[in-house]
Scaffold this motif. Structure first.
Motif, PDB file in Angstrom:
ATOM      1  N   LEU A  32       2.360  -9.681 -11.810  1.00  0.00           N
ATOM      2  CA  LEU A  32       2.841  -8.301 -11.715  1.00  0.00           C
ATOM      3  C   LEU A  32       1.896  -7.370 -12.458  1.00  0.00           C
ATOM      4  O   LEU A  32       1.565  -6.279 -11.983  1.00  0.00           O
TER       5      LEU A  32
ATOM      6  N   ALA B 107      -0.996  -6.465 -10.444  1.00  0.00           N
ATOM      7  CA  ALA B 107      -0.678  -5.486  -9.389  1.00  0.00           C
ATOM      8  C   ALA B 107      -0.572  -4.092 -10.001  1.00  0.00           C
ATOM      9  O   ALA B 107      -1.043  -3.100  -9.426  1.00  0.00           O
TER      10      ALA B 107
ATOM     11  N   GLY C  56      -2.708  -0.999  -8.734  1.00  0.00           N
ATOM     12  CA  GLY C  56      -1.985   0.188  -8.263  1.00  0.00           C
ATOM     13  C   GLY C  56      -2.444   1.438  -9.000  1.00  0.00           C
ATOM     14  O   GLY C  56      -2.717   2.482  -8.386  1.00  0.00           O
TER      15      GLY C  56
ATOM     16  N   LEU D 260      -5.827   2.519  -7.767  1.00  0.00           N
ATOM     17  CA  LEU D 260      -5.787   3.188  -6.459  1.00  0.00           C
ATOM     18  C   LEU D 260      -5.246   4.607  -6.617  1.00  0.00           C
ATOM     19  O   LEU D 260      -5.753   5.570  -6.035  1.00  0.00           O
ATOM     20  N   ALA D 261      -4.216   4.772  -7.438  1.00  0.00           N
ATOM     21  CA  ALA D 261      -3.604   6.100  -7.558  1.00  0.00           C
ATOM     22  C   ALA D 261      -4.593   7.113  -8.120  1.00  0.00           C
ATOM     23  O   ALA D 261      -4.533   8.301  -7.801  1.00  0.00           O
TER      24      ALA D 261
ATOM     25  N   LEU E 168       2.588   3.966 -12.695  1.00  0.00           N
ATOM     26  CA  LEU E 168       2.419   2.621 -12.148  1.00  0.00           C
ATOM     27  C   LEU E 168       1.951   1.660 -13.232  1.00  0.00           C
ATOM     28  O   LEU E 168       2.394   0.523 -13.298  1.00  0.00           O
TER      29      LEU E 168
ATOM     30  N   GLN F 141       7.532  -7.028  -5.704  1.00  0.00           N
ATOM     31  CA  GLN F 141       7.378  -5.907  -6.651  1.00  0.00           C
ATOM     32  C   GLN F 141       5.915  -5.515  -6.765  1.00  0.00           C
ATOM     33  O   GLN F 141       5.556  -4.334  -6.766  1.00  0.00           O
ATOM     34  N   SER F 142       5.024  -6.504  -6.775  1.00  0.00           N
ATOM     35  CA  SER F 142       3.600  -6.163  -6.898  1.00  0.00           C
ATOM     36  C   SER F 142       3.135  -5.451  -5.629  1.00  0.00           C
ATOM     37  O   SER F 142       2.350  -4.499  -5.684  1.00  0.00           O
ATOM     38  N   ALA F 143       3.673  -5.841  -4.464  1.00  0.00           N
ATOM     39  CA  ALA F 143       3.281  -5.135  -3.234  1.00  0.00           C
ATOM     40  C   ALA F 143       3.766  -3.689  -3.300  1.00  0.00           C
ATOM     41  O   ALA F 143       3.072  -2.754  -2.899  1.00  0.00           O
ATOM     42  N   LYS F 144       4.942  -3.482  -3.868  1.00  0.00           N
ATOM     43  CA  LYS F 144       5.465  -2.107  -3.979  1.00  0.00           C
ATOM     44  C   LYS F 144       4.530  -1.280  -4.845  1.00  0.00           C
ATOM     45  O   LYS F 144       4.213  -0.124  -4.527  1.00  0.00           O
ATOM     46  N   ILE F 145       4.065  -1.843  -5.923  1.00  0.00           N
ATOM     47  CA  ILE F 145       3.205  -1.063  -6.823  1.00  0.00           C
ATOM     48  C   ILE F 145       1.898  -0.714  -6.131  1.00  0.00           C
ATOM     49  O   ILE F 145       1.441   0.436  -6.143  1.00  0.00           O
ATOM     50  N   ILE F 146       1.311  -1.699  -5.431  1.00  0.00           N
ATOM     51  CA  ILE F 146       0.037  -1.425  -4.743  1.00  0.00           C
ATOM     52  C   ILE F 146       0.275  -0.412  -3.627  1.00  0.00           C
ATOM     53  O   ILE F 146      -0.483   0.547  -3.435  1.00  0.00           O
ATOM     54  N   GLY F 147       1.405  -0.548  -2.903  1.00  0.00           N
ATOM     55  CA  GLY F 147       1.704   0.419  -1.844  1.00  0.00           C
ATOM     56  C   GLY F 147       1.828   1.827  -2.404  1.00  0.00           C
ATOM     57  O   GLY F 147       1.279   2.789  -1.862  1.00  0.00           O
ATOM     58  N   ALA F 148       2.529   1.966  -3.538  1.00  0.00           N
ATOM     59  CA  ALA F 148       2.691   3.299  -4.141  1.00  0.00           C
ATOM     60  C   ALA F 148       1.334   3.841  -4.581  1.00  0.00           C
ATOM     61  O   ALA F 148       1.022   5.025  -4.377  1.00  0.00           O
ATOM     62  N   GLY F 149       0.486   2.959  -5.127  1.00  0.00           N
ATOM     63  CA  GLY F 149      -0.845   3.420  -5.526  1.00  0.00           C
ATOM     64  C   GLY F 149      -1.619   3.931  -4.332  1.00  0.00           C
ATOM     65  O   GLY F 149      -2.231   4.998  -4.364  1.00  0.00           O
ATOM     66  N   LEU F 150      -1.548   3.203  -3.220  1.00  0.00           N
ATOM     67  CA  LEU F 150      -2.275   3.635  -2.012  1.00  0.00           C
ATOM     68  C   LEU F 150      -1.736   4.966  -1.523  1.00  0.00           C
ATOM     69  O   LEU F 150      -2.482   5.882  -1.167  1.00  0.00           O
TER      70      LEU F 150
ATOM     71  N   LEU G 236       8.199   4.089  -1.731  1.00  0.00           N
ATOM     72  CA  LEU G 236       7.701   2.707  -1.682  1.00  0.00           C
ATOM     73  C   LEU G 236       7.940   2.011  -3.008  1.00  0.00           C
ATOM     74  O   LEU G 236       8.295   0.847  -3.070  1.00  0.00           O
ATOM     75  N   LEU G 237       7.803   2.777  -4.091  1.00  0.00           N
ATOM     76  CA  LEU G 237       7.890   2.154  -5.413  1.00  0.00           C
ATOM     77  C   LEU G 237       9.311   1.722  -5.722  1.00  0.00           C
ATOM     78  O   LEU G 237       9.554   0.644  -6.223  1.00  0.00           O
TER      79      LEU G 237
ATOM     80  N   ILE H 105       4.981  -2.988   3.191  1.00  0.00           N
ATOM     81  CA  ILE H 105       4.906  -1.941   2.178  1.00  0.00           C
ATOM     82  C   ILE H 105       3.467  -1.476   2.008  1.00  0.00           C
ATOM     83  O   ILE H 105       3.163  -0.282   1.991  1.00  0.00           O
TER      84      ILE H 105
ATOM     85  N   GLY I 148       1.879   2.181   2.731  1.00  0.00           N
ATOM     86  CA  GLY I 148       1.098   2.917   1.741  1.00  0.00           C
ATOM     87  C   GLY I 148      -0.230   3.367   2.315  1.00  0.00           C
ATOM     88  O   GLY I 148      -0.651   4.514   2.172  1.00  0.00           O
TER      89      GLY I 148
END
Lengths: 258, 73, 73, 73
Positions: free
Chosen positions: B2, B5, B9, B12-13, B70, C3-12, C70-71, D7, D11
């Motif tokens: 985690l 990630a 994240g 990227l942000a 994040l 959860q880690s995918a959510k964080i990366i998605g939010a960052g993107l 997403l987050l 997700i 993103g």
């Protein structure tokens, strides 16, 4: 240094938007469920403020206006000018409607900046409720005044024949997207602004109690918070003005069909 | 897992700041151009530029705020 | 893992803010340029700029709302 | 595993909003510039700007719709 920083967030910065119930009346027996939540309370407070302001400026109908009535008259006048420039003559019938929207959204934005308070307009239910209601009202108005000619709104003047189907599809999507974008714009600005304020104030608080050197360094984020609160007040005014301005231009689309 | 990630994240942000950089550059370029064209209202132009800078900076800080969010929660 | 995918998605998703930054910079650059060219209608220009700023900010904040969505869900 | 790909896909799709932000900024910059140049036809310029804004916003919302499509189906 890192251990100090990662204790910055004791709790989630989004916690400030949670709805907490104050008291709850009624139950299965009574059927009717009534609970006063903090968003309900703040909406009542804003309504009282709006009514109070109007009552104050009533100045028990004296001819000489008091300071309060000058404030209200100038606000009324500026919105009237905006309506005249956007909709023209026929729009003046909607002046009280737009004036109330402007004052209500403005006060609900500003009340959120009072410390320890809650911003009703940072909830999607407030923003999108307003904008969907406005769009349905405007569409009904459009159909009522223009019956079937209202669909002419989706074909901008002077488009070549071949382009019409594509443009009609895009125009209808953007017309329907107005319902969401109008409310989402207000709410997203309020949420983003307050979360940023919350994060920076926690950051500064940690720096202040972090020790003498950090106390000196914490002047910079503290100055930033003051600047950003000023910006937040400006954004509260801008969002209320833009919300009213766009409602007026949607009314214009319904009344004058481009 | 985690934690990795979170770091990706946040990285990227922070790319969102690129836009604020371009925006502020454009605003000050316009200030320089317009001062040359009409130096008499330098003060008014400068106040508009500072306002434009502040509002563009606010957008950049939204992205930075998201990156911190994040990274740490 | 999710959860880690959510964080990366939010960052993107936060990268979408870059466009809003550029847009607001361009709007204020136009304000500064046009005020130099024609200072008499400063008020009208300023009201158009504020409208343009608010509409551009809205698009940027749609991206931020998507990132929050997403987050947290 | 599939849900995390959804997700991340959503993103990525939200980055498309950056273009709409730049576009709307350019449209309103043109409005401000052209109103300074020829204030008499303000109304006509404003209606073209609103049309341009609506079409640019529609494109941005296509990207957002695509993101929702990826996320929820």
């Amino acid at each position: 240094m890192t251990t100090f920083i990662n204790t910055v967030f004791i709790n989630n910065p989004l916690e400030q938007f949670e709805i907490k119930e104050f008291f709850y009346m009624g139950g299965p027996l009574l059927g009717a469920k009534f609970s006063l939540t903090n968003i309900g309370l703040y909406l009542i407070i804003v309504t009282i403020l709006v009514l109070g302001m109007s009552y104050l400026s009533l100045n028990n109908n004296k001819v000489v206006p008091s300071r309060w009535s000058i404030v209200q008259e100038s606000l009324f006048g500026s919105i009237l000018n905006m309506i005249k420039s956007t909709i023209g003559g026929k729009g003046e019938a909607y002046l009280p409607f737009l004036y109330t929207i402007f004052l209500y959204v403005l006060l609900s934005n500003l009340i959120g900046l009072v410390p320890y308070s809650f911003t009703p307009s940072s909830h999607f239910v407030f923003g999108i409720g307003f904008s969907v209601a406005i769009l349905i009202g405007v569409t009904i108005l459009g159909f009522q005044t223009h019956a079937l000619k209202f669909f002419g709104l989706f074909v901008p003047a002077g488009t070549p024949l071949g382009l019409v189907p594509v443009l009609v599809m895009i125009e209808t999507i953007s017309y329907l997207a107005r319902a969401l974008s109008l409310g989402l714009r207000l709410t997203a600005n309020m949420i983003g602004g307050h979360v940023l304020l919350k994060i920076f104030s926690t950051f500064t608080w940690k720096a202040v109690i972090g020790g003498p050197i950090l106390l000196l360094i914490s002047i910079i984020p503290f100055a930033f918070i003051i600047a950003f609160t000023g910006l937040e007040i400006a954004i509260a005014f801008i969002q209320a003005y833009v919300f009213t301005m766009l409602t007026a231009s949607y009314l214009n689309d319904a009344i004058n069909l481009h | 897992m985690l934690q990795s990630a979170k770091i990706i994240g946040a990285g990227l942000a922070t790319i969102g700041l690129a836009g604020a950089g371009v925006g502020i550059g454009t605003v000050f370029a316009a200030l320089v151009n317009s001062t040359a064209r009409n130096p008499s209202i330098k003060a008014q132009l400068f106040s508009y530029t500072i306002l434009g800078f502040a509002l563009t900076e606010a957008i950049g800080l939204f992205a930075l705020m998201m990156a911190f969010l994040l990274l740490y929660s």
